[in-house]
Design a protein around this motif. Sequence first.
Motif, mmCIF file in Angstrom:
data_model
loop_
_atom_site.group_PDB
_atom_site.id
_atom_site.type_symbol
_atom_site.label_atom_id
_atom_site.label_comp_id
_atom_site.label_asym_id
_atom_site.label_seq_id
_atom_site.Cartn_x
_atom_site.Cartn_y
_atom_site.Cartn_z
ATOM 1 N N PHE A 67 27.724 47.848 52.136
ATOM 2 C CA PHE A 67 27.502 47.231 50.825
ATOM 3 C C PHE A 67 26.955 45.820 50.966
ATOM 4 N N VAL A 68 27.550 45.040 51.847
ATOM 5 C CA VAL A 68 27.094 43.661 52.041
ATOM 6 C C VAL A 68 25.672 43.651 52.593
ATOM 7 N N GLU A 70 23.287 45.885 52.176
ATOM 8 C CA GLU A 70 22.361 46.245 51.103
ATOM 9 C C GLU A 70 22.222 45.117 50.088
ATOM 10 N N TRP A 71 23.315 44.408 49.813
ATOM 11 C CA TRP A 71 23.255 43.303 48.868
ATOM 12 C C TRP A 71 22.307 42.225 49.387
ATOM 13 N N PHE A 72 22.402 41.895 50.679
ATOM 14 C CA PHE A 72 21.489 40.915 51.268
ATOM 15 C C PHE A 72 20.059 41.446 51.319
ATOM 16 N N GLU A 74 18.585 43.510 49.295
ATOM 17 C CA GLU A 74 17.998 43.582 47.964
ATOM 18 C C GLU A 74 17.897 42.218 47.292
ATOM 19 N N HIS A 75 18.243 41.147 47.988
ATOM 20 C CA HIS A 75 18.187 39.808 47.411
ATOM 21 C C HIS A 75 16.776 39.471 46.932
ATOM 22 N N ARG A 78 16.072 41.229 43.612
ATOM 23 C CA ARG A 78 16.789 40.603 42.498
ATOM 24 C C ARG A 78 16.159 39.273 42.120
#
Length: 117
Positions: A67-68, A70-72, A74-75, A78
Amino acid sequence: MIRYIRLAFLGLLGLCLLTLALANRAPIEVRLLPDDLAALTGLTWSMNLPLFLVIFASIIAGVLIGFVWEWFREHGHRATAAQKAREVARLERELAVLRDSRSVPPQDDVLALLDRR
């Protein structure tokens, strides 16, 4: 219908995890470092845990790391979306101002005749 399928799937998953936990109850020693490196650094931390806790903790850690990650990853997407949203909001405000300025009728009769064309 989908709700019952989801509940059946979750029940089956829970049963599988319970079976895995019961089959792997034997305690194992979890060490922070390998023996040679622990002797060199003096960090000989270890703990006895049931194997199923180590397995479940590894699964949870892997999911959280994913999760972390993918969050980075997709930064950039976003940030671009936020920039475009700000630009759209600015253009909509500008369009509203232009519409308001055109809706005011001109005070001069000659200009009013020219605007009708």
